[in-house]
Design a protein around this motif. Structure first.
Motif, PDB file in Angstrom:
ATOM      1  N   SER A 194     -21.668   8.094  -8.183  1.00 45.76           N
ATOM      2  CA  SER A 194     -22.122   9.198  -7.334  1.00 45.76           C
ATOM      3  C   SER A 194     -21.833   8.935  -5.864  1.00 45.76           C
ATOM      4  O   SER A 194     -21.483   9.861  -5.114  1.00 45.76           O
ATOM      5  N   GLU A 195     -21.968   7.678  -5.449  1.00 50.69           N
ATOM      6  CA  GLU A 195     -21.655   7.316  -4.064  1.00 50.69           C
ATOM      7  C   GLU A 195     -20.181   7.577  -3.761  1.00 50.69           C
ATOM      8  O   GLU A 195     -19.842   8.148  -2.711  1.00 50.69           O
ATOM      9  N   LEU A 196     -19.300   7.172  -4.671  1.00 56.69           N
ATOM     10  CA  LEU A 196     -17.867   7.415  -4.476  1.00 56.69           C
ATOM     11  C   LEU A 196     -17.557   8.909  -4.471  1.00 56.69           C
ATOM     12  O   LEU A 196     -16.756   9.379  -3.657  1.00 56.69           O
ATOM     13  N   VAL A 197     -18.166   9.651  -5.396  1.00 56.46           N
ATOM     14  CA  VAL A 197     -17.940  11.098  -5.451  1.00 56.46           C
ATOM     15  C   VAL A 197     -18.330  11.740  -4.123  1.00 56.46           C
ATOM     16  O   VAL A 197     -17.587  12.574  -3.577  1.00 56.46           O
ATOM     17  N   ALA A 198     -19.489  11.359  -3.586  1.00 62.77           N
ATOM     18  CA  ALA A 198     -19.943  11.936  -2.313  1.00 62.77           C
ATOM     19  C   ALA A 198     -19.005  11.570  -1.171  1.00 62.77           C
ATOM     20  O   ALA A 198     -18.704  12.417  -0.312  1.00 62.77           O
ATOM     21  N   GLN A 199     -18.527  10.335  -1.149  1.00 62.84           N
ATOM     22  CA  GLN A 199     -17.608   9.912  -0.096  1.00 62.84           C
ATOM     23  C   GLN A 199     -16.301  10.693  -0.154  1.00 62.84           C
ATOM     24  O   GLN A 199     -15.758  11.095   0.878  1.00 62.84           O
ATOM     25  N   ILE A 200     -15.796  10.911  -1.373  1.00 67.59           N
ATOM     26  CA  ILE A 200     -14.536  11.644  -1.537  1.00 67.59           C
ATOM     27  C   ILE A 200     -14.730  13.121  -1.217  1.00 67.59           C
ATOM     28  O   ILE A 200     -13.900  13.743  -0.538  1.00 67.59           O
ATOM     29  N   ALA A 201     -15.842  13.697  -1.694  1.00 72.37           N
ATOM     30  CA  ALA A 201     -16.093  15.127  -1.504  1.00 72.37           C
ATOM     31  C   ALA A 201     -16.261  15.487  -0.035  1.00 72.37           C
ATOM     32  O   ALA A 201     -16.072  16.649   0.350  1.00 72.37           O
ATOM     33  N   ALA A 202     -16.606  14.512   0.803  1.00 73.63           N
ATOM     34  CA  ALA A 202     -16.776  14.776   2.232  1.00 73.63           C
ATOM     35  C   ALA A 202     -15.443  14.865   2.966  1.00 73.63           C
ATOM     36  O   ALA A 202     -15.403  15.299   4.118  1.00 73.63           O
ATOM     37  N   GLN A 203     -14.354  14.491   2.309  1.00 72.98           N
ATOM     38  CA  GLN A 203     -13.047  14.469   2.968  1.00 72.98           C
ATOM     39  C   GLN A 203     -12.244  15.734   2.640  1.00 72.98           C
ATOM     40  O   GLN A 203     -12.617  16.524   1.777  1.00 72.98           O
ATOM     41  N   SER A 204     -11.132  15.883   3.324  1.00 71.26           N
ATOM     42  CA  SER A 204     -10.284  17.067   3.132  1.00 71.26           C
ATOM     43  C   SER A 204      -9.610  17.054   1.765  1.00 71.26           C
ATOM     44  O   SER A 204      -8.842  16.130   1.460  1.00 71.26           O
ATOM     45  N   PRO A 205      -9.869  18.050   0.928  1.00 74.40           N
ATOM     46  CA  PRO A 205      -9.190  18.101  -0.366  1.00 74.40           C
ATOM     47  C   PRO A 205      -7.683  18.301  -0.233  1.00 74.40           C
ATOM     48  O   PRO A 205      -6.912  17.832  -1.067  1.00 74.40           O
ATOM     49  N   THR A 206      -7.264  18.957   0.825  1.00 74.84           N
ATOM     50  CA  THR A 206      -5.828  19.144   1.057  1.00 74.84           C
ATOM     51  C   THR A 206      -5.152  17.812   1.375  1.00 74.84           C
ATOM     52  O   THR A 206      -4.089  17.491   0.834  1.00 74.84           O
ATOM     53  N   ALA A 207      -5.768  17.028   2.250  1.00 75.30           N
ATOM     54  CA  ALA A 207      -5.202  15.726   2.599  1.00 75.30           C
ATOM     55  C   ALA A 207      -5.128  14.820   1.375  1.00 75.30           C
ATOM     56  O   ALA A 207      -4.130  14.123   1.165  1.00 75.30           O
ATOM     57  N   ILE A 208      -6.179  14.850   0.547  1.00 76.37           N
ATOM     58  CA  ILE A 208      -6.190  14.017  -0.657  1.00 76.37           C
ATOM     59  C   ILE A 208      -5.117  14.475  -1.629  1.00 76.37           C
ATOM     60  O   ILE A 208      -4.389  13.662  -2.206  1.00 76.37           O
ATOM     61  N   ARG A 209      -5.009  15.788  -1.816  1.00 78.50           N
ATOM     62  CA  ARG A 209      -4.022  16.322  -2.759  1.00 78.50           C
ATOM     63  C   ARG A 209      -2.604  15.959  -2.331  1.00 78.50           C
ATOM     64  O   ARG A 209      -1.799  15.468  -3.137  1.00 78.50           O
ATOM     65  N   LEU A 210      -2.281  16.184  -1.064  1.00 81.14           N
ATOM     66  CA  LEU A 210      -0.941  15.863  -0.573  1.00 81.14           C
ATOM     67  C   LEU A 210      -0.718  14.350  -0.510  1.00 81.14           C
ATOM     68  O   LEU A 210       0.396  13.872  -0.740  1.00 81.14           O
ATOM     69  N   ARG A 236       4.352  18.493   7.987  1.00 85.37           N
ATOM     70  CA  ARG A 236       3.903  19.608   7.138  1.00 85.37           C
ATOM     71  C   ARG A 236       2.399  19.543   6.920  1.00 85.37           C
ATOM     72  O   ARG A 236       1.714  20.569   6.945  1.00 85.37           O
ATOM     73  N   MET A 237       1.872  18.335   6.716  1.00 79.46           N
ATOM     74  CA  MET A 237       0.431  18.184   6.535  1.00 79.46           C
ATOM     75  C   MET A 237      -0.324  18.625   7.783  1.00 79.46           C
ATOM     76  O   MET A 237      -1.404  19.217   7.689  1.00 79.46           O
ATOM     77  N   ALA A 238       0.237  18.355   8.953  1.00 82.25           N
ATOM     78  CA  ALA A 238      -0.426  18.705  10.211  1.00 82.25           C
ATOM     79  C   ALA A 238      -0.539  20.209  10.407  1.00 82.25           C
ATOM     80  O   ALA A 238      -1.327  20.672  11.243  1.00 82.25           O
ATOM     81  N   GLN A 239       0.227  20.991   9.636  1.00 78.81           N
ATOM     82  CA  GLN A 239       0.199  22.445   9.748  1.00 78.81           C
ATOM     83  C   GLN A 239      -0.789  23.101   8.782  1.00 78.81           C
ATOM     84  O   GLN A 239      -0.970  24.316   8.802  1.00 78.81           O
ATOM     85  N   THR A 240      -1.450  22.324   7.930  1.00 74.64           N
ATOM     86  CA  THR A 240      -2.375  22.909   6.958  1.00 74.64           C
ATOM     87  C   THR A 240      -3.658  23.370   7.648  1.00 74.64           C
ATOM     88  O   THR A 240      -3.997  22.912   8.752  1.00 74.64           O
ATOM     89  N   GLU A 241      -4.392  24.261   6.997  1.00 71.83           N
ATOM     90  CA  GLU A 241      -5.676  24.724   7.533  1.00 71.83           C
ATOM     91  C   GLU A 241      -6.661  23.572   7.683  1.00 71.83           C
ATOM     92  O   GLU A 241      -7.405  23.494   8.673  1.00 71.83           O
ATOM     93  N   ASP A 242      -6.678  22.685   6.709  1.00 73.00           N
ATOM     94  CA  ASP A 242      -7.608  21.555   6.779  1.00 73.00           C
ATOM     95  C   ASP A 242      -7.307  20.645   7.963  1.00 73.00           C
ATOM     96  O   ASP A 242      -8.219  20.149   8.630  1.00 73.00           O
TER      97      ASP A 242
END
Length: 261
Positions: A194-210, A236-242
Motif C-alpha cells: 500500500s505504501e508503494l501504491v500510494a507513492q506511485i499514485a502521487a506521481q504523473s501517470p503520463t511520465a510513468i507510462r512514457l 515530447r514528454m515536456a509537451q504533455t499536459e502532465d
C-alpha cells in the motif's frame, strides 16, 4: 476473464489481480494465464487504476509454477503443434508490456512460472517466509519460458546457479540479489504494498507510462542508440499536459493535479 481461478478487484488507485487456486498452490495453467492477461487489459483501460498488484491467494504460495497435474486440460507441456506460441510466454509478455506499474506481492513460495511472473513485474515485495526457485531440473526439465524475464533481472551467474541446481532463494537472498525490492513479515506485506501504491499514485501517470515505454525500448539498444532515443523522447514528454501541470505546480508551490495526458 476466468473468474474461478483469477480474481480482479479495485482498491482505490490499485487493481489487485489474485490467482485463486490455493489448493493447487496457485499453480499456473492456461486458464490462470489467460485470466491474468484479461485482467491486465481491463486494468490498463481503467482511468482510476494507477498501479496493478499481482498476488496469490492465501499465505502458502504466490504461484507454484506450471501445473504438472493438468495434462491435456491446460498444463504447461501440452501445445498445439500448429501454434508456436505458449500461454506462459504470452503472460510474461503482457506483464512486461503493461503500460501501468506492476507490483508482485509475494505472499508465499514462488517457483517456475511464479518466478517468471515476479521478474516480469516492475517491482516486488516479498514475505520473509517465502522462497523463489526454479526446480525444473529436478523433474528433467529446464525453465525455458521464464529464462527471458529472469535474465532481465538477475545477474547471469546467480541465475545459472538457480537453473542448474534447483535450489531456491530465501527472502533474504532474493533481496540481496535484487530479485525483489523489499522483504517484510507476513503482517506487514500489505502495508508495504500500500505504501508503494500510494507513492506511485502521487506521481504523473503520463511520465510513468512514457518512462516505462522508454526503458523497455532501450533494453536491446546500443548506448549511442539509447542516447539518441532519450534525446528525442524528452522534448515530447515536456509537451504533455502532465509536464506542463508539473512545471506550474512546482512554480506555484502547490500539489499537482495530474490528468494522465
Amino acid at each position: 476473464m476466468v473468474e474461478n481461478v483469477v480474481r480482479s478487484e479495485a482498491r482505490g488507485h490499485e487493481i489487485r489481480i489474485t490467482i485463486c487456486r490455493p489448493d493447487q498452490r496457485n499453480a499456473l495453467n492456461r486458464d490462470v494465464a489467460e485470466g491474468i492477461v484479461a485482467a491486465l487489459q481491463v486494468a490498463e483501460a481503467d482511468a482510476d487504476c494507477r498501479v496493478i498488484v499481482v498476488t496469490g491467494e492465501g499465505e502458502r504460495a504466490f504461484c507454484a509454477g506450471g501445473d504438472l497435474k493438468a495434462g491435456a486440460d491446460g498444463g504447461p507441456f501440452v501445445q498445439d503443434p500448429a501454434d508456436p506460441g505458449h500461454f506462459a510466454g504470452r503472460l510474461f509478455e503482457a506483464l512486461h508490456a503493461c503500460r501501468k506499474p506492476t507490483i508482485a506481492r509475494i505472499n508465499g513460495v514462488a517457483v517456475g512460472g511464479g518466478a517468471g511472473i515476479i521478474c516480469a513485474c516492475d517491482l516486488a515485495v516479498m514475505a520473509d517466509h517465502a522462497k523463489i526457485g526454479t526446480p525444473e531440473v529436478k523433474v528433467g526439465l529446464f525453465p525455458m519460458t521464464i529464462v527471458p524475464p529472469m535474465m532481465r533481472v538477475l545477474p547471469r551467474r546467480r541465475l545459472m546457479e538457480m537453473f542448474i541446481t534447483g535450489i531456491p532463494l530465501t527472502a533474504e537472498e532474493s533481496l540481496r540479489h535484487d530479485l525483489v525490492n523489499y522483504v517484510t513479515d507476513s503482517a506487514g506485506l500489505d502495508d508495504k504494498v500500500s505504501e508503494l501504491v500510494a507513492q506511485i499514485a502521487a506521481q504523473s501517470p503520463t511520465a510513468i507510462r512514457l518512462g516505462k515505454y522508454a526503458c523497455h525500448a532501450m533494453d536491446d539498444m546500443t548506448y549511442p542508440q539509447q542516447m539518441r532515443f532519450a534525446e528525442t523522447l524528452l522534448p515530447r514528454m515536456a509537451q504533455t499536459e502532465d509536464a506542463r501541470e508539473g512545471f506550474d505546480a512546482f512554480t506555484a508551490k502547490r500539489k499537482p493535479e495530474w490528468t494522465g495526458r
